[in-house]
Write a protein that holds these residues in place. Sequence first.
Motif, PDB file in Angstrom:
ATOM      1  N   VAL A 167     102.692  38.786  68.174  1.00 44.27           N
ATOM      2  CA  VAL A 167     104.370  39.425  66.934  1.00 44.27           C
ATOM      3  C   VAL A 167     104.969  38.901  67.681  1.00 44.27           C
ATOM      4  CG1 VAL A 167     102.257  40.367  65.703  1.00 44.27           C
ATOM      5  CG2 VAL A 167     102.777  41.320  67.694  1.00 44.27           C
ATOM      6  N   ALA A 168     106.386  39.810  67.256  1.00 42.24           N
ATOM      7  CA  ALA A 168     107.294  39.877  68.304  1.00 42.24           C
ATOM      8  C   ALA A 168     106.516  41.302  69.051  1.00 42.24           C
ATOM      9  CB  ALA A 168     108.299  40.219  67.117  1.00 42.24           C
ATOM     10  N   PRO A 169     107.457  41.128  70.513  1.00 46.05           N
ATOM     11  CA  PRO A 169     107.786  42.227  71.278  1.00 46.05           C
ATOM     12  C   PRO A 169     107.461  43.620  71.140  1.00 46.05           C
ATOM     13  CG  PRO A 169     108.578  40.284  72.221  1.00 46.05           C
ATOM     14  CD  PRO A 169     108.663  40.157  70.476  1.00 46.05           C
ATOM     15  N   GLY A 170     108.263  43.756  69.930  1.00 42.12           N
ATOM     16  CA  GLY A 170     108.635  44.984  69.805  1.00 42.12           C
ATOM     17  C   GLY A 170     107.747  45.791  68.907  1.00 42.12           C
ATOM     18  N   ASN A 171     107.568  44.948  67.876  1.00 46.99           N
ATOM     19  CA  ASN A 171     105.940  45.476  67.018  1.00 46.99           C
ATOM     20  C   ASN A 171     104.682  46.224  67.905  1.00 46.99           C
ATOM     21  OD1 ASN A 171     103.793  45.399  64.888  1.00 46.99           O
ATOM     22  ND2 ASN A 171     104.469  43.440  64.382  1.00 46.99           N
ATOM     23  N   PRO A 172     104.739  47.196  67.176  1.00 47.97           N
ATOM     24  CA  PRO A 172     103.775  47.995  67.841  1.00 47.97           C
ATOM     25  C   PRO A 172     102.615  47.862  68.097  1.00 47.97           C
ATOM     26  CG  PRO A 172     104.800  49.902  65.625  1.00 47.97           C
ATOM     27  CD  PRO A 172     105.426  48.143  65.729  1.00 47.97           C
ATOM     28  N   VAL A 173     101.700  46.979  67.097  1.00 49.29           N
ATOM     29  CA  VAL A 173     100.515  47.237  66.232  1.00 49.29           C
ATOM     30  C   VAL A 173     100.556  46.053  67.958  1.00 49.29           C
ATOM     31  CG1 VAL A 173      99.246  45.939  65.113  1.00 49.29           C
ATOM     32  CG2 VAL A 173     100.771  47.102  63.924  1.00 49.29           C
ATOM     33  N   ASP A 174      99.164  46.555  67.759  1.00 46.92           N
ATOM     34  CA  ASP A 174      98.429  45.902  69.145  1.00 46.92           C
ATOM     35  C   ASP A 174      97.166  45.224  68.779  1.00 46.92           C
ATOM     36  OD1 ASP A 174      97.438  47.387  69.444  1.00 46.92           O
ATOM     37  OD2 ASP A 174      98.061  48.508  71.470  1.00 46.92           O
ATOM     38  N   ALA A 175      96.272  44.962  67.956  1.00 48.42           N
ATOM     39  CA  ALA A 175      95.792  44.867  67.532  1.00 48.42           C
ATOM     40  C   ALA A 175      95.058  44.427  65.489  1.00 48.42           C
ATOM     41  CB  ALA A 175      94.315  45.969  67.947  1.00 48.42           C
ATOM     42  N   ILE A 176      94.321  43.162  66.025  1.00 51.13           N
ATOM     43  CA  ILE A 176      93.988  43.274  63.878  1.00 51.13           C
ATOM     44  C   ILE A 176      92.441  43.173  64.204  1.00 51.13           C
ATOM     45  CG2 ILE A 176      95.128  40.633  64.493  1.00 51.13           C
ATOM     46  CD1 ILE A 176      96.291  41.611  61.596  1.00 51.13           C
ATOM     47  N   SER A 177      91.494  42.993  63.276  1.00 50.91           N
ATOM     48  CA  SER A 177      91.094  42.573  62.844  1.00 50.91           C
ATOM     49  C   SER A 177      90.797  41.238  62.614  1.00 50.91           C
ATOM     50  CB  SER A 177      90.002  43.465  61.762  1.00 50.91           C
ATOM     51  OG  SER A 177      90.306  43.644  60.531  1.00 50.91           O
ATOM     52  N   PRO A 178      89.693  40.094  62.357  1.00 50.61           N
ATOM     53  CA  PRO A 178      89.942  38.805  61.753  1.00 50.61           C
ATOM     54  C   PRO A 178      89.876  38.645  60.424  1.00 50.61           C
ATOM     55  CG  PRO A 178      88.551  38.792  63.339  1.00 50.61           C
ATOM     56  CD  PRO A 178      88.998  39.933  63.611  1.00 50.61           C
ATOM     57  N   THR A 179      89.402  40.107  60.173  1.00 46.46           N
ATOM     58  CA  THR A 179      89.440  40.561  58.213  1.00 46.46           C
ATOM     59  C   THR A 179      90.087  40.571  57.443  1.00 46.46           C
ATOM     60  OG1 THR A 179      86.970  41.492  58.829  1.00 46.46           O
ATOM     61  CG2 THR A 179      88.756  42.189  57.047  1.00 46.46           C
ATOM     62  N   ASP A 180      91.627  41.629  58.533  1.00 52.29           N
ATOM     63  CA  ASP A 180      92.147  41.688  58.132  1.00 52.29           C
ATOM     64  C   ASP A 180      93.664  40.804  58.408  1.00 52.29           C
ATOM     65  OD1 ASP A 180      92.590  44.229  57.158  1.00 52.29           O
ATOM     66  OD2 ASP A 180      93.239  45.504  59.169  1.00 52.29           O
ATOM     67  N   LEU A 181      93.381  39.919  59.377  1.00 49.93           N
ATOM     68  CA  LEU A 181      94.393  38.763  59.893  1.00 49.93           C
ATOM     69  C   LEU A 181      93.983  38.095  58.125  1.00 49.93           C
ATOM     70  CD1 LEU A 181      93.956  36.927  62.611  1.00 49.93           C
ATOM     71  CD2 LEU A 181      96.231  37.866  61.031  1.00 49.93           C
ATOM     72  N   SER A 182      92.676  37.877  57.846  1.00 44.18           N
ATOM     73  CA  SER A 182      91.982  37.384  56.661  1.00 44.18           C
ATOM     74  C   SER A 182      92.909  37.711  54.830  1.00 44.18           C
ATOM     75  CB  SER A 182      90.582  36.795  56.043  1.00 44.18           C
ATOM     76  OG  SER A 182      90.094  36.499  57.162  1.00 44.18           O
ATOM     77  N   ARG A 183      93.326  38.995  54.999  1.00 43.96           N
ATOM     78  CA  ARG A 183      92.931  39.388  54.134  1.00 43.96           C
ATOM     79  C   ARG A 183      95.507  39.110  53.928  1.00 43.96           C
ATOM     80  NH1 ARG A 183      92.416  45.788  54.418  1.00 43.96           N
ATOM     81  NH2 ARG A 183      93.895  45.554  52.615  1.00 43.96           N
ATOM     82  N   ILE A 184      95.823  39.100  55.272  1.00 42.84           N
ATOM     83  CA  ILE A 184      97.495  39.044  55.709  1.00 42.84           C
ATOM     84  C   ILE A 184      97.422  37.163  54.887  1.00 42.84           C
ATOM     85  CG2 ILE A 184      98.667  38.378  56.802  1.00 42.84           C
ATOM     86  CD1 ILE A 184      98.068  41.021  58.737  1.00 42.84           C
ATOM     87  N   ILE A 219     108.471  33.532  65.940  1.00 43.72           N
ATOM     88  CA  ILE A 219     107.854  34.286  66.058  1.00 43.72           C
ATOM     89  C   ILE A 219     108.890  35.566  66.567  1.00 43.72           C
ATOM     90  CG2 ILE A 219     105.808  35.966  66.506  1.00 43.72           C
ATOM     91  CD1 ILE A 219     105.630  34.879  64.124  1.00 43.72           C
ATOM     92  N   ALA A 220     109.022  34.951  67.896  1.00 45.08           N
ATOM     93  CA  ALA A 220     110.013  35.986  68.695  1.00 45.08           C
ATOM     94  C   ALA A 220     111.339  36.432  68.359  1.00 45.08           C
ATOM     95  CB  ALA A 220     109.982  35.353  70.104  1.00 45.08           C
ATOM     96  N   ARG A 221     111.624  36.150  67.394  1.00 40.45           N
ATOM     97  CA  ARG A 221     112.746  37.201  66.153  1.00 40.45           C
ATOM     98  C   ARG A 221     112.439  37.841  65.517  1.00 40.45           C
ATOM     99  NH1 ARG A 221     114.198  31.269  67.691  1.00 40.45           N
ATOM    100  NH2 ARG A 221     113.689  30.716  65.248  1.00 40.45           N
ATOM    101  N   ASP A 222     111.344  37.199  64.578  1.00 41.63           N
ATOM    102  CA  ASP A 222     111.327  37.491  63.513  1.00 41.63           C
ATOM    103  C   ASP A 222     110.348  39.453  64.176  1.00 41.63           C
ATOM    104  OD1 ASP A 222     110.421  38.784  60.958  1.00 41.63           O
ATOM    105  OD2 ASP A 222     109.182  37.195  60.377  1.00 41.63           O
ATOM    106  N   PRO A 223     110.621  39.989  63.854  1.00 37.38           N
ATOM    107  CA  PRO A 223     110.458  41.353  64.001  1.00 37.38           C
ATOM    108  C   PRO A 223     109.439  42.104  63.127  1.00 37.38           C
ATOM    109  CG  PRO A 223     112.676  42.249  63.039  1.00 37.38           C
ATOM    110  CD  PRO A 223     112.972  40.310  63.343  1.00 37.38           C
ATOM    111  N   PHE A 224     108.983  41.780  61.773  1.00 34.47           N
ATOM    112  CA  PHE A 224     107.851  41.563  61.265  1.00 34.47           C
ATOM    113  C   PHE A 224     106.951  40.449  60.301  1.00 34.47           C
ATOM    114  CE2 PHE A 224     111.034  43.822  59.646  1.00 34.47           C
ATOM    115  CZ  PHE A 224     111.648  45.409  60.382  1.00 34.47           C
ATOM    116  N   GLY A 225     107.127  39.511  61.899  1.00 35.94           N
ATOM    117  CA  GLY A 225     106.771  38.135  61.634  1.00 35.94           C
ATOM    118  C   GLY A 225     105.284  38.281  62.118  1.00 35.94           C
ATOM    119  N   ILE A 226     104.113  37.471  61.930  1.00 34.91           N
ATOM    120  CA  ILE A 226     102.649  37.441  62.622  1.00 34.91           C
ATOM    121  C   ILE A 226     102.461  36.036  61.678  1.00 34.91           C
ATOM    122  CG2 ILE A 226     101.349  37.756  60.276  1.00 34.91           C
ATOM    123  CD1 ILE A 226      99.498  38.933  62.381  1.00 34.91           C
TER     124      ILE A 226
END
Length: 520
Positions: free
Chosen positions: A199-216, A278-285
């Motif tokens: 994610v972008a450096p300013g995104n506060p999320v620092d972890a994600i589950s593979p299940t949530d990755l699949s849902r995204i 991704i570095a330019r997109d604050p809401f990208g993954i």
Amino acid sequence: MRQFCAAALAALFLFIGLVSHASAQDITLRSRDGGVELTGTLLGFDGEFYRLQTQYGELTVDSSGVLCEGVGCPSLTDFVAELTVSGSETMGAVLMPALIEAFALRGGLTTSRETTGPDTFTYHLKEGGTGKTVGRFFFHLTNTDTGFADLLSDNADIVMALREIRRAEITRAHEAGLGDLQKHNRSRVLALDAMVPIVAPGNPVDAISPTDLSRILAGTLTNWATLGGPDAPISIHLRNPGSGLAQGVEDRLVKPARVTLTDGIIRHDSNTALAEAIARDPFGIGLASYSEIGNTKPLDLTGPCGFRLNAARRTIKTEDFPLTAPMFLYLPARRLPALAREFLAYTGSTSAQIVIRRAGFVDQAPEEVPIDLQGDRFRNAIAVADGTSGLSELQRMAKTLSGKRRLTLSFRFEPGASRLDAQSRSNVQHLARALEAGTYDGRHMLFVGFSDGQGPAEGNLRIAQKRAEAVRLAVVEAAETADLSRVVMASDAFGEAMPMACDDSTWGRQANRRVEVWLE
């Protein structure tokens, strides 16, 4: 009959080929006494053997027993080894050039690189003293799909792939006379990479589950607020569909979750472009190559049990990080020029592993990890120990492994199968070669099986023990020239005693089902 006839008849049963990049032309091969001749289209010459398409089929003939007549006859004295490599841009942009330059330097050769197109270049290898050209390595950098297509159309000798060959490609290769590309001598793992959520450096999320990755990826999780981030829509970035990285994402995250990719995914032609976007997109993954995450922030993998796994050199090498991606070279069943064979042998050497690390990728040189660096893993084991039996098994594991060091070669099986996965098959060969070289003479080597936590603990323990013994036997069988009397080898199992990931998902259970090697 004469020597030539014997060579020609024997060649009918050789399932090998030769490499050449000259235009196919008709030539005649004549035995040195002039009694026997063979006419056909020259398909290749490797400096030692001719490969011809004749009325008898494709034949391979030793040049020492014949004379070649025709304008297409190659020079026996000024032969230049040629090799065409096609496929993954990730592998071909930095890693392969670094290995070629190091190989040439080691052999006293000089190199020069010639750009021949937007996605093609050639390495010229010359003798250091005379400046005579002895090799030309042609590169076509596209993606894994195109690499296999080039191989099947006889426009490549080696494929650079970021995924395993698929069933349809195996069938077409066999039909084209390229051999069984599933066999261990038809492919090799050059280095290791991983698919890392970024994610972008300013995104506060620092972890994600593979299940949530699949849902995204499926489009059913669309807002960062669900993950503890801002109230903003999630934009998805992936490599182009033909790339091995994008196909690996589908194979490892999408298909196991039984979902399909959502529409509106932003695609990129290179790993660099993906990371920059991704570095330019604050809401990208996105899911990027471990070697090219740029200025983005990588996310740890986690789950409801609270375990966290991050992508690092050691966790990728051990496959503790579950989205590890082996980097393959696929070779058809044809004879390559001697210089090309020497280069391929070099890629597995100790010095080549140093080059791989310096190029930013994960090498396969085995390392020994002391037990005092297993803190996170033992903490997880303590956290899930269930009842008296669970505690007892944990104590037995701690006692058994005390004083030992874990080898970074791990072994896992394909989902729902008794066959080792691609990286593990490569690890069998690495360990077997080390045993043949006497690397572990005088040591105790313990193959330790672990399982997921699904089902009865006793059954899981039996399965883990069976897998540990299967890996031990596979290594013994592969180490054909090793003096195994110099090494004490045994197997044991601790079932579900030391999980790597949460058991709530397919990928988590797969990460937990493994065989490790411990040394004393």
